[in-house]
Design a protein around this motif. Structure first.
Motif, PDB file in Angstrom:
ATOM      1  N   LEU A  42     -18.449  18.672 -47.250  1.00  0.00           N
ATOM      2  CA  LEU A  42     -18.682  19.816 -46.364  1.00  0.00           C
ATOM      3  C   LEU A  42     -17.354  20.233 -45.751  1.00  0.00           C
ATOM      4  O   LEU A  42     -16.509  19.380 -45.468  1.00  0.00           O
ATOM      5  N   THR A  67     -15.577  22.736 -40.486  1.00  0.00           N
ATOM      6  CA  THR A  67     -16.300  23.533 -39.489  1.00  0.00           C
ATOM      7  C   THR A  67     -17.795  23.241 -39.544  1.00  0.00           C
ATOM      8  O   THR A  67     -18.435  23.043 -38.509  1.00  0.00           O
ATOM      9  N   ARG A  68     -18.369  23.203 -40.746  1.00  0.00           N
ATOM     10  CA  ARG A  68     -19.801  22.907 -40.875  1.00  0.00           C
ATOM     11  C   ARG A  68     -20.109  21.485 -40.435  1.00  0.00           C
ATOM     12  O   ARG A  68     -21.103  21.228 -39.765  1.00  0.00           O
ATOM     13  N   SER A 128     -24.222  19.460 -48.331  1.00  0.00           N
ATOM     14  CA  SER A 128     -25.044  20.432 -47.605  1.00  0.00           C
ATOM     15  C   SER A 128     -25.669  19.790 -46.367  1.00  0.00           C
ATOM     16  O   SER A 128     -25.704  18.572 -46.242  1.00  0.00           O
ATOM     17  N   GLU A 129     -26.185  20.649 -45.502  1.00  0.00           N
ATOM     18  CA  GLU A 129     -26.862  20.159 -44.298  1.00  0.00           C
ATOM     19  C   GLU A 129     -28.102  19.350 -44.659  1.00  0.00           C
ATOM     20  O   GLU A 129     -28.393  18.338 -44.021  1.00  0.00           O
ATOM     21  N   GLY A 179     -19.908  21.231 -36.742  1.00  0.00           N
ATOM     22  CA  GLY A 179     -21.072  21.940 -36.208  1.00  0.00           C
ATOM     23  C   GLY A 179     -22.333  21.085 -36.239  1.00  0.00           C
ATOM     24  O   GLY A 179     -23.107  21.068 -35.290  1.00  0.00           O
TER      25      GLY A 179
END
Length: 180
Positions: free
Chosen positions: A165, A168-169, A62-63, A172
């Protein structure tokens, strides 16, 4: 590409102010990319004032975990400019001192105490002392990363193939860091 050629190409790239992007060094697992970063590149770019922060992307899902891992890498770095950045954070407590003085009951902890603690031990001690003094503050890892990262840092994302992840994420997140 030989190690020396790679180093010179990276140093040229870092020296070009018109570039503000990312570069990718690829090679098969076990070929020595991490060893190169830690034992050659770190020393070579340090001579030009750059400091490497290496982040393992292994298992990131996760971010939030991405920023926690990046913050951990920044804080565990042994570079002297990181310690100076922590000292700068300590000076923030002095800037916010006027807010602390509004309390009816004066805190036994002074802003200068916050500054000393943050210089010596770091963010967690500063936050602990603020909590003891009755001051609550919530800071996300992303905000601290943006505060601590500045010019002269080379972030190396290691173990990209083990990051959980989606691409794309991940790209990003990297793009957001480059833009900010």
């Amino acid at each position: 590409m030989e190690e020396k050629e790679l180093t010179q190409a990276i140093k040229r790239y870092l020296g070009d102010d018109s570039d503000n992007y990312a570069i990718m060094v690829t090679g098969p697992w076990g070929c020595g990319k991490t060893h190169y970063v830690e034992n050659c590149l770190r020393r070579e770019v340090a001579s030009d004032g750059w400091h490497i922060v290496r982040v393992s992307m292994f298992g990131i899902t996760s971010e939030d975990i991405f920023y926690d891992r990046l913050l951990s890498a920044i804080l565990s770095s042994k570079e002297s400019d990181i310690r100076n950045s922590l000292a700068d954070i300590g000076s923030l407590s002095g800037r916010f001192g006027r807010f602390f003085r509004h309390k009816k009951k004066k805190s036994p902890e002074s802003p200068s105490r916050f500054k000393r603690i943050s210089k010596d031990v770091g963010i967690s001690a500063l936050m602990g002392q603020m909590k003891k003094a009755g001051i609550q503050m919530s800071v996300e890892a992303r905000s601290l990363v943006e505060l601590l990262l500045g010019k002269g840092k080379v972030i190396v994302f290691d173990d990209l193939e083990r990051c959980l992840l989606d691409e794309t994420r991940l790209l990003g997140l990297m793009d957001t860091m480059i833009e900010s």
